[in-house]
Design an enzyme around this catalytic site. Structure first.
Site, PDB file in Angstrom:
ATOM      1  N   CYS A 179      -1.621   6.217   2.443  1.00  0.00           N
ATOM      2  CA  CYS A 179      -1.636   4.780   2.158  1.00  0.00           C
ATOM      3  C   CYS A 179      -2.080   4.517   0.720  1.00  0.00           C
ATOM      4  CB  CYS A 179      -2.527   4.048   3.153  1.00  0.00           C
ATOM      5  SG  CYS A 179      -4.175   4.763   3.339  1.00  0.00           S
ATOM      6  N   HIS A 181      -8.790   2.821   4.948  1.00  0.00           N
ATOM      7  CA  HIS A 181      -7.376   2.467   4.751  1.00  0.00           C
ATOM      8  C   HIS A 181      -7.237   1.707   3.439  1.00  0.00           C
ATOM      9  CE1 HIS A 181      -3.265   1.699   5.727  1.00  0.00           C
ATOM     10  NE2 HIS A 181      -3.418   0.382   5.762  1.00  0.00           N
TER      11      HIS A 181
END
Length: 987
Positions: free
Chosen positions: A54, A304
C-alpha cells in the site's frame, strides 16, 4: 424450522427453503457483475495491494498526479521502438518503461484498478512485508534521477531536479573574526523533527535554527588559525516546484531497540509561505498543499498507508486507498475519518481545533506542497505507442467482461431448470401411507438441494449391514422418500444400491435383540460371579484365573457381544462416504491380536501355566462355569495343575546368573578398587616417578564397567576391552602425547602396570596400548622422552583434526555465551575474563576459584550418584591435582547470557540477537573473542572463529542522544525491519 435427524419421515429443513417461492436470478451464481470492475466516468484508476504494498501505491498515485513528471516520462523513448507486435505481450525493460506504462494505464484504462506487480517485481520489493515508506521514496527518486540522467532531452533529463530538488547551505560563522564557511548541498525533501512541536512552521523553524559550537565542539577557523566559538545553521538557498516535507514520525526507541511511531498532532495550512525562511527574500515562495500521505496504525512496523491527493486540473481532493478511490466533497481536504480510525488509546491527546484553511493530523508522515501556479494547468496526452498498449489491455478487459457475463447467463439458465425440478419433486418427495418407498441418504439429499455443488451419483454403501441390507443403526442417516422421486433420482444421477421396503434387515434386528438379552443377563451373572469369588475354595475343585482377567471380565464379555456389530461396520469399509484406509484396518487387526483374551494373562510363553502366583488366584468351579459361558475358548488350569517346567528351569538359571554376576562384580571391584573409585590415578601431565610405563584403555570401557559393578543384577557384565576405538584403520594411535594430557584426556583412562596385569586376567583385550618413558640417568626429568605402542599415525591424526575443525566451523543451533563487561573492577570481582584474556583461561580461573571437591560435577559419584565422593586421599591429590578431568560444559556467570547461533549467520545478525538480550543497540556494541575485536558485520561467525561454547565479551558504548543518527544506523543494522528493495539498492 429444523430437521428431525432421527426421524426418516421428516423432510423439513434439509435445504429446500432456498428453492421454494420466487428466486432472484443473482442467487443462481456466485459470479460478481463484471461491470462492477469497470472504471466509472471521470474517476481515477486504483492500484491492487499485492499484500503489503500500500505504501508503494500511495507514492505512485501522488507521482501520477504530478503532470510535469508524467509528461517527461511519456517523452522517454522505448527500447522496443514505437510499435510492439500484436501477438507478443509487452514487457518493460527499464524502470522508466515500467513507470510510463503504469501511468498510461492509470490515465486511460477502462479497469477500475490495475495490477502494479510488474513494477514492484522490477524493484525487487518483498510484497509480503511492509517497508519503510520514507526510505522507499528517497531510494526511488535517486534511482529515477540516475536513470533519466542518461536521456538526451533536457526536459526529461532534468525533470527530477526541476520538480523536487532544492538547495541549502550549512553556514558556520566564527564569533571572533566573523568569517563565514558555507557548504552547499542539494535536497529532495526536508526531514522535519516533530517531537515537542504542534505546528508545521515550528518544525521548519527548528530545522533552520542556529547551533552554538562551544567548548570541546569549537570550530577551527581558517582565518584565526585556531579553534574558536562559532554558530552553525542551515540557510535555504532555493526551493523546488514540488516541496516534499517528511515528518519524522518514526524514531528509534533506545529502550526497546526498535522504531516507534510518534502519534502527536501536527497542524499545517493549505497555503505555506516559505519566504520568511529563505535567505533571499526577492522571489515568490507561496506553496499550496497538493498531497498528504497518511499512515494508519500505532506501530512503526505495521499499519496501512493511504494518500489524499489534489487533482491539479480540477482542484478536487481524492482519497487513494489501493483499489478504492473516494472523491472528497466540496473540493475540501477531509482527514477526520482517518484520524478516528487510528485512535490508539482513550488517554490520547484530543485533536486540537483547526481554523479555516488549516488541518491537523497525528498520522500524516509526508506533506507535499506545490508552488502556487498562475498559468493554466498542463494537459498531458498519452503517446501513441503507449495508447496502443492500453487499448490492447482494454480489449482483454472487455473480453473478460463478456466471458463473465456469459458464465452468469449460463448459471442463471441452469439455476432456473434446477428450480423447476426441485419445486416439482419436493412436493412429491414424502412417501404416502401404503405406497412403495425408498431410503435415500440424508447427506445426498442435502447436496442435491445445495445450489453450489452439483450432486454426485447416489452412494448407499455406507449404510449397509454385513448382509447387504440397511443397517438398523444407520436409519437416522436416511430419509424415506416416494418411489416416484427415487426413480427420477436414480435415472437422472445414477448410483445405488437401491434400498426399498425389502432392504430392512430382519437378521440384524434379531441379532440385536439377542445381544440385548445377553447384556441384561450379563449384569445378573456379574453379580453372581462377584458373590462366588468371595467364597473360599477347598480342595482341588478350583481353577486358576488371572487377576487382571477377573478385574475386566465383564468389559471383555461386552466387547465380544459387540464384536459382530463392529465387524459389520468394518466390513462395509465406508462411513459417510470415506473409504477406510487398508493400512489403518490392518493395524487395528494387529492391535486386536496383541490384546490378551480372557485368562491368557496367566499363560507363559511356552503355552503353560505361569510360575508367578501373584498374578493369579483360585476360583470355585461354579464361578468358572459361569465365566466359561462367555469365554468358551479361554485356557483352563485346575488348581492342582503344575506350573511350566521350562519356566522353572529358566528361573533357576536366572537366579544362578545373578549370583554369578554379583560374584564377578565383587571380584572385579576388589581387584581394581582404585580404578572403580577413581583414586590414585596416574596423570600424563605429571608423570609418576615410580614407573616408566603406563597403559591406556578407552574411557567408555571404564564407564560401562563401573555401571556393571554398581548394579550387577541390572547391567550386563563387561567381558572385553575394545581399544580399537582409539586406533585408526592402519592400527596407529589417533592421539599425541600432548593431546592426551589436555583435550583428548576425556577419551582415555590411564592404567598402572600392576592393574594392567589384573585387567588382562579379567578381560579380553583386543589391542594393547602403552606409553613408555625413557630418560638418561641423572638428567633433568623434563628432558624425558615419551613413546607410544602402537605409534601415532600422522595422516589419520591430521584427518581427525581437520574433521574436528570442520565440525566447529559448520555448526547449526549451537550455544555461545555473551558476557557483558561493565568496567574492569566489575570484571575482576565476578572472576570473568577481561578483553585481553582468552575464554579458556577465564574458564580455568573460574574452575580453580571453586571450593575443593566441587571442581568437577561429573567426577565419579558413589552410591548411585546420590552422594559426592570426598577428595581427601593424599595420593589422589599428588597425582590428580594438575590433571583433573574438567567438565566440557560451560558454566554461566553473572552478566552472561546464552544465545543459539549458527556458523553461517553474520556478525550483524548476532548483534541484533544481542540487542534483544541486553537492550544494547548494534552501533553501541563492541565485541571481542579471545582478545580479538569482532568488527566485520558482514563476516560469518564461522569465519570469525566463533565456535560452540565460545564466550564473547560485550562492552557497550555510552548512549548517544541523536535520534536521527540512531534512525540512520537502524536502517543499516536492521534491514529485515526496514527497506528490502534489492533492485533499488543495486543501482
Amino acid at each position: 424450522r429444523r430437521n428431525c435427524r432421527g426421524n426418516p419421515n421428516c423432510l423439513v429443513g434439509i435445504g429446500e427453503h432456498v428453492w421454494l417461492g420466487e428466486i432472484d436470478e443473482n442467487s443462481f451464481h456466485n459470479i460478481d457483475d463484471p461491470n462492477c470492475e469497470r472504471r466509472k466516468k471521470n474517476a481515477f484508476v486504483g492500484l491492487t495491494n499485492l499484500g503489503a504494498t500500500c505504501y508503494v501505491n500511495t507514492f505512485l498515485q501522488m507521482w501520477f498526479l504530478n503532470l510535469e513528471l508524467r509528461q517527461a516520462l511519456y517523452l522517454c523513448p522505448s527500447t522496443c521502438g514505437d510499435s510492439i507486435p500484436k501477438d507478443t505481450d509487452y514487457e518493460p525493460q527499464t524502470i522508466c518503461e515500467h513507470l510510463q506504462y503504469l501511468f498510461a494505464l492509470l490515465q486511460n484504462s477502462k479497469r477500475r484498478y490495475i495490477d502494479p506487480s510488474g513494477f514492484v517485481k522490477a524493484l525487487g520489493l518483498d510484497t509480503g512485508q511492509q517497508q519503510d515508506a520514507q526510505e522507499f521514496s528517497k531510494l526511488f527518486m535517486s534511482l529515477l534521477e540516475d536513470t533519466l540522467s542518461k536521456q538526451k532531452n533536457p526536459d526529461v533529463r532534468n525533470i527530477v531536479q526541476k520538480q523536487f530538488c532544492g538547495e541549502y547551505a550549512y553556514v558556520t560563522v566564527c564569533n571572533q573574526c566573523g568569517r563565514e564557511s558555507k557548504l552547499v548541498s542539494k535536497f529532495y525533501e526536508l526531514e522535519l523533527n516533530i517531537q515537542g512541536h504542534k505546528q508545521l512552521t515550528d518544525c521548519i523553524t527548528e530545522f533552520l535554527k542556529e547551533e552554538k559550537l562551544e567548548g570541546d565542539n569549537r570550530y577551527f577557523c581558517e582565518t584565526c588559525q585556531s579553534k574558536q566559538n562559532a554558530t552553525r545553521k542551515i540557510r535555504l538557498l532555493s526551493l523546488p516546484c514540488t516541496l516534499n516535507l517528511q515528518l519524522m514520525r518514526f524514531v528509534f526507541d533506545r529502550q526497546t531497540g526498535h522504531k516507534k511511531k510518534l502519534n502527536t498532532y501536527i497542524g499545517f495550512s493549505e497555503l505555506l509561505d516559505m519566504e520568511p525562511f529563505m535567505e533571499q527574500k526577492n522571489g515568490v515562495y507561496v506553496y499550496e498543499l497538493s498531497a498528504v500521505l497518511i499512515h494508519r496504525g500505532v506501530s512503526a512496523y505495521s499499519g496501512h498507508y493511504i494518500a489524499h491527493v489534489k487533482d491539479p486540473q480540477t482542484g478536487e481532493w481524492y482519497k487513494f486507498n489501493d483499489e478504492d478511490i473516494e472523491k472528497m466533497e466540496g473540493k475540501k481536504l477531509q482527514l477526520g475519518i482517518e484520524e478516528d480510525l487510528a485512535e490508539p488509546s482513550k488517554s490520547q491527546t484530543r485533536k486540537p481545533k483547526c481554523g479555516k484553511g488549516t488541518h491537523c493530523s497525528r498520522n500524516a508522515y509526508m506533506l507535499v506542497y506545490r508552488l502556487q501556479a498562475r498559468e493554466k494547468s498542463l494537459t498531458v496526452e498519452v503517446p501513441a505507442f503507449l495508447q496502443e498498449l492500453v487499448e490492447r489491455d482494454n480489449c482483454k478487459f472487455e473480453e473478460w467482461c463478456n466471458e463473465m457475463a456469459e458464465m452468469r447467463k449460463q448459471s442463471v439458465a441452469r439455476g432456473k431448470i434446477k428450480h423447476e425440478e426441485v419445486k416439482e419433486l419436493y412436493q412429491r418427495l414424502p412417501a404416502e401411507a401404503g405406497s412403495p418407498y425408498d431410503f435415500i441418504s440424508l447427506e445426498w439429499l442435502q447436496k442435491w438441494l445445495d445450489e453450489s455443488t452439483p450432486p454426485k451419483p447416489i452412494d448407499n454403501t455406507a449404510c449397509l449391514c454385513s448382509h447387504g441390507k440397511l443397517h438398523p443403526d444407520k436409519i437416522s442417516l436416511m430419509k424415506r422418500i416416494s418411489e416416484y422421486v427415487a426413480d427420477f433420482f436414480y435415472r437422472r444421477y445414477g448410483g445405488g444400491p437401491r434400498l426399498n421396503v425389502k432392504a430392512l434387515c430382519k437378521d440384524c434386528v434379531v441379532e440385536r435383540c439377542r445381544i440385548l438379552r445377553l447384556k441384561n443377563q450379563l449384569n445378573e451373572d456379574y453379580k453372581t460371579v462377584t458373590n462366588l469369588l468371595k467364597m473360599t475354595v477347598k480342595g482341588n475343585d478350583g481353577f486358576w484365573v488371572g487377576k487382571a482377567s477377573l478385574r475386566s471380565w465383564r468389559q471383555l464379555a461386552l466387547e465380544q457381544l459387540n464384536e459382530q456389530d463392529e465387524d459389520a461396520e468394518h466390513s462395509n469399509g465406508k462411513m459417510n462416504g470415506n473409504v477406510q484406509n487398508k493400512d489403518e484396518s490392518n493395524e487395528e487387526k494387529r492391535e486386536e491380536e496383541e490384546e490378551l483374551n480372557f485368562n491368557e494373562d496367566i499363560v507363559c510363553p511356552h503355552g503353560d501355566l505361569c510360575i508367578s502366583e501373584n498374578e493369579r488366584r483360585v476360583v470355585s468351579k461354579e464361578a468358572w462355569e459361569k465365566l466359561k459361558q462367555y469365554f468358551p475358548k479361554a485356557p483352563e488350569f485346575p488348581n492342582n495343575k503344575e506350573c511350566c517346567s521350562q519356566c522353572k528351569i529358566l528361573e533357576r538359571e536366572g537366579e544362578e546368573n545373578e549370583a554369578l554376576h554379583k560374584m564377578m562384580a565383587s571380584e572385579q571391584k576388589t581387584s581394581l578398587q582404585n580404578l572403580f573409585h577413581d583414586k590414585c590415578r596416574p596423570c600424563l601431565g605429571s608423570w609418576p616417578q615410580e614407573t616408566d610405563e603406563l597403559y591406556i584403555v578407552s574411557q567408555f570401557f571404564v564407564e560401562e564397567w563401573r555401571k556393571f559393578v554398581r548394579r550387577p543384577t541390572r547391567c550386563s557384565p563387561v567381558s572385553s576391552i575394545a581399544n580399537s576405538v582409539l586406533l585408526c584403520p592402519h592400527g596407529g594411535l589417533m592421539f599425541t602425547f600432548a593431546s592426551m594430557t589436555k583435550e583428548d584426556s576425556k577419551h582415555i583412562a590411564l592404567i598402572w602396570p600392576n592393574e594392567w596385569e589384573r585387567i588382562q586376567k579379567l578381560f579380553v583385550v583386543d589391542h594393547v596400548i602403552k606409553i613408555t618413558r625413557t630418560q638418561v640417568a641423572g638428567a633433568d626429568p623434563e628432558s624425558a622422552h615419551y613413546a607410544s605402542e602402537p605409534q601415532l599415525c600422522p595422516e589419520c591424526r591430521e584427518g581427525l583434526l581437520c574433521q574436528q575443525q570442520r565440525d566447529l566451523r559448520e555448526y547449526t543451533q549451537a550455544t555461545i555465551y555473551i558476557h557483558k563487561v561493565v568496567d574492569n573492577k566489575k570484571v575482576m570481582k565476578d572472576a570473568a575474563p577481561e578483553l585481553n584474556v582468552s575464554s579458556s583461561e577465564a574458564e580455568e580461573e573460574r574452575e580453580e576459584n571453586k571450593p575443593e571437591g566441587e571442581q568437577d560435577p561429573d567426577f565419579n559419584q558413589a552410591n548411585g550418584g546420590t552422594k559426592r565422593q570426598k577428595l581427601s586421599h593424599q595420593s589422589y591429590i599428588t597425582y590428580q591435582k594438575q590433571g583433573i578431568r574438567r567438565s566440557t560444559r560451560h558454566r554461566k556467570v553473572r552478566g552472561e547470557k546464552a544465545l543459539l547461533v549458527s556458523a553461517n549467520q553474520t556478525l550483524k545478525e548476532l548483534k541484533i540477537q544481542i540487542m534483544h538480550a541486553f537492550s544494547v543497540a548494534p552501533f553501541d556494541q563492541n565485541l571481542s573473542l579471545d582478545g580479538k575485536i569482532l568488527s566485520d558485520d558482514t563476516a560469518t561467525l564461522g569465519s570469525l572463529g566463533v565456535i560452540p561454547e565460545s564466550v564473547i565479551l560485550l562492552k557497550a558504548d555510552e548512549p548517544i542522544a541523536d535520534y536521527a543518527a540512531m534512525d540512520d544506523v537502524m536502517q543499516v543494522c536492521m534491514p529485515e525491519e526496514g527497506f528490502k528493495g534489492t533492485g533499488l539498492l543495486g543501482h
